[in-house]
Design a protein around this motif. Sequence first.
Motif, PDB file in Angstrom:
ATOM      1  N   ALA A  69     143.397 -46.524  42.092  1.00  0.00           N
ATOM      2  CA  ALA A  69     143.972 -46.512  43.407  1.00  0.00           C
ATOM      3  C   ALA A  69     143.257 -47.447  44.338  1.00  0.00           C
ATOM      4  O   ALA A  69     142.128 -47.431  44.267  1.00  0.00           O
ATOM      5  CB  ALA A  69     143.707 -44.877  43.972  1.00  0.00           C
ATOM      6  N   THR A  70     143.899 -48.198  44.961  1.00  0.00           N
ATOM      7  CA  THR A  70     143.613 -49.057  46.069  1.00  0.00           C
ATOM      8  C   THR A  70     144.397 -49.196  47.270  1.00  0.00           C
ATOM      9  O   THR A  70     145.269 -48.451  47.258  1.00  0.00           O
ATOM     10  CB  THR A  70     143.422 -50.566  45.484  1.00  0.00           C
ATOM     11  N   TYR A  71     143.873 -49.694  48.372  1.00  0.00           N
ATOM     12  CA  TYR A  71     144.707 -50.134  49.484  1.00  0.00           C
ATOM     13  C   TYR A  71     145.389 -51.442  49.511  1.00  0.00           C
ATOM     14  O   TYR A  71     144.431 -52.352  49.153  1.00  0.00           O
ATOM     15  CB  TYR A  71     143.907 -49.800  50.707  1.00  0.00           C
ATOM     16  N   VAL A  72     146.550 -51.615  49.787  1.00  0.00           N
ATOM     17  CA  VAL A  72     147.001 -52.835  49.856  1.00  0.00           C
ATOM     18  C   VAL A  72     147.643 -53.177  51.215  1.00  0.00           C
ATOM     19  O   VAL A  72     148.104 -52.106  51.941  1.00  0.00           O
ATOM     20  CB  VAL A  72     148.250 -53.275  48.772  1.00  0.00           C
ATOM     21  N   GLN A  73     147.753 -54.473  51.753  1.00  0.00           N
ATOM     22  CA  GLN A  73     148.352 -54.692  53.147  1.00  0.00           C
ATOM     23  C   GLN A  73     150.204 -54.672  52.829  1.00  0.00           C
ATOM     24  O   GLN A  73     150.448 -55.466  51.849  1.00  0.00           O
ATOM     25  CB  GLN A  73     148.011 -55.831  53.406  1.00  0.00           C
ATOM     26  N   TYR A  75     153.425 -55.842  54.869  1.00  0.00           N
ATOM     27  CA  TYR A  75     154.012 -56.780  56.083  1.00  0.00           C
ATOM     28  C   TYR A  75     155.361 -56.041  56.579  1.00  0.00           C
ATOM     29  O   TYR A  75     156.402 -56.154  55.567  1.00  0.00           O
ATOM     30  CB  TYR A  75     153.976 -58.109  55.727  1.00  0.00           C
ATOM     31  N   ARG A  76     155.109 -55.457  57.466  1.00  0.00           N
ATOM     32  CA  ARG A  76     156.584 -55.043  58.074  1.00  0.00           C
ATOM     33  C   ARG A  76     156.918 -55.539  59.422  1.00  0.00           C
ATOM     34  O   ARG A  76     156.106 -55.959  59.945  1.00  0.00           O
ATOM     35  CB  ARG A  76     156.429 -53.146  58.210  1.00  0.00           C
ATOM     36  N   PRO A  77     158.209 -55.105  59.878  1.00  0.00           N
ATOM     37  CA  PRO A  77     158.560 -55.701  61.145  1.00  0.00           C
ATOM     38  C   PRO A  77     157.905 -55.230  62.104  1.00  0.00           C
ATOM     39  O   PRO A  77     157.759 -56.119  63.139  1.00  0.00           O
ATOM     40  CB  PRO A  77     159.941 -55.216  61.332  1.00  0.00           C
ATOM     41  N   SER A  78     157.177 -53.965  62.112  1.00  0.00           N
ATOM     42  CA  SER A  78     156.378 -53.472  63.290  1.00  0.00           C
ATOM     43  C   SER A  78     155.021 -54.145  63.282  1.00  0.00           C
ATOM     44  O   SER A  78     154.346 -53.851  64.165  1.00  0.00           O
ATOM     45  CB  SER A  78     156.374 -52.143  63.145  1.00  0.00           C
ATOM     46  N   GLY A  79     154.593 -54.742  62.254  1.00  0.00           N
ATOM     47  CA  GLY A  79     153.282 -55.481  61.987  1.00  0.00           C
ATOM     48  C   GLY A  79     152.756 -54.827  60.590  1.00  0.00           C
ATOM     49  O   GLY A  79     153.416 -54.377  59.950  1.00  0.00           O
ATOM     50  N   THR A  80     151.441 -55.479  60.365  1.00  0.00           N
ATOM     51  CA  THR A  80     150.659 -55.181  59.115  1.00  0.00           C
ATOM     52  C   THR A  80     150.177 -53.842  58.844  1.00  0.00           C
ATOM     53  O   THR A  80     149.571 -53.562  60.062  1.00  0.00           O
ATOM     54  CB  THR A  80     149.793 -56.418  58.730  1.00  0.00           C
ATOM     55  N   VAL A  81     150.693 -53.243  57.679  1.00  0.00           N
ATOM     56  CA  VAL A  81     149.755 -51.833  57.674  1.00  0.00           C
ATOM     57  C   VAL A  81     149.095 -51.874  56.229  1.00  0.00           C
ATOM     58  O   VAL A  81     149.422 -52.709  55.519  1.00  0.00           O
ATOM     59  CB  VAL A  81     150.966 -50.785  57.700  1.00  0.00           C
ATOM     60  N   ILE A  82     148.072 -51.032  56.305  1.00  0.00           N
ATOM     61  CA  ILE A  82     147.524 -50.849  55.014  1.00  0.00           C
ATOM     62  C   ILE A  82     147.805 -49.524  54.330  1.00  0.00           C
ATOM     63  O   ILE A  82     147.955 -48.507  55.231  1.00  0.00           O
ATOM     64  CB  ILE A  82     146.051 -50.785  55.164  1.00  0.00           C
ATOM     65  N   VAL A  83     148.333 -49.586  53.328  1.00  0.00           N
ATOM     66  CA  VAL A  83     149.056 -48.210  52.454  1.00  0.00           C
ATOM     67  C   VAL A  83     148.198 -48.016  51.275  1.00  0.00           C
ATOM     68  O   VAL A  83     147.802 -49.149  50.762  1.00  0.00           O
ATOM     69  CB  VAL A  83     150.318 -48.411  52.403  1.00  0.00           C
ATOM     70  N   PRO A  84     148.087 -46.919  50.607  1.00  0.00           N
ATOM     71  CA  PRO A  84     147.485 -46.779  49.041  1.00  0.00           C
ATOM     72  C   PRO A  84     148.655 -47.011  48.298  1.00  0.00           C
ATOM     73  O   PRO A  84     149.645 -47.089  48.288  1.00  0.00           O
ATOM     74  CB  PRO A  84     147.070 -45.193  49.226  1.00  0.00           C
ATOM     75  N   HIS A  85     148.028 -47.411  47.224  1.00  0.00           N
ATOM     76  CA  HIS A  85     148.776 -47.999  46.060  1.00  0.00           C
ATOM     77  C   HIS A  85     148.012 -47.747  44.741  1.00  0.00           C
ATOM     78  O   HIS A  85     146.895 -47.815  44.527  1.00  0.00           O
ATOM     79  CB  HIS A  85     148.752 -49.546  46.104  1.00  0.00           C
ATOM     80  N   MET A  86     148.848 -46.820  43.803  1.00  0.00           N
ATOM     81  CA  MET A  86     148.293 -46.576  42.572  1.00  0.00           C
ATOM     82  C   MET A  86     148.942 -46.883  41.635  1.00  0.00           C
ATOM     83  O   MET A  86     150.266 -47.057  41.556  1.00  0.00           O
ATOM     84  CB  MET A  86     148.354 -44.831  42.347  1.00  0.00           C
ATOM     85  N   SER A  87     148.353 -47.712  40.172  1.00  0.00           N
ATOM     86  CA  SER A  87     148.823 -48.095  39.046  1.00  0.00           C
ATOM     87  C   SER A  87     148.129 -47.157  37.992  1.00  0.00           C
ATOM     88  O   SER A  87     146.907 -46.947  38.158  1.00  0.00           O
ATOM     89  CB  SER A  87     148.723 -49.472  39.004  1.00  0.00           C
TER      90      SER A  87
END
Length: 93
Positions: A69-73, A75-87
Amino acid sequence: MGLFSQFCVGAEAQTAGAGVRLAQAASPDDVPPPRRRPPARLRVTPYYAPDGVYPRYYPGPDAVRECNATYVQEYRPSGTVIVPHMSCYWRRG
């Protein structure tokens, strides 16, 4: 225009034939109801995953599931957000 009118002098209106008049004179009670097709039959089989892992396959009797599990950036129209990502992947245990 005068040349065109000489060719159209003999034109007359046509009347509908007897068969057409009879078809138009039919009452709504004489018309059979439209045929309905039976509904299509579809076989639906639900997908039950007891552990929630997809795709479902048998990795072996001693397999272990490893997850990172990591956090990745993003890029959305409202701005850059950091979301969790699991592989996840299977490894031999």
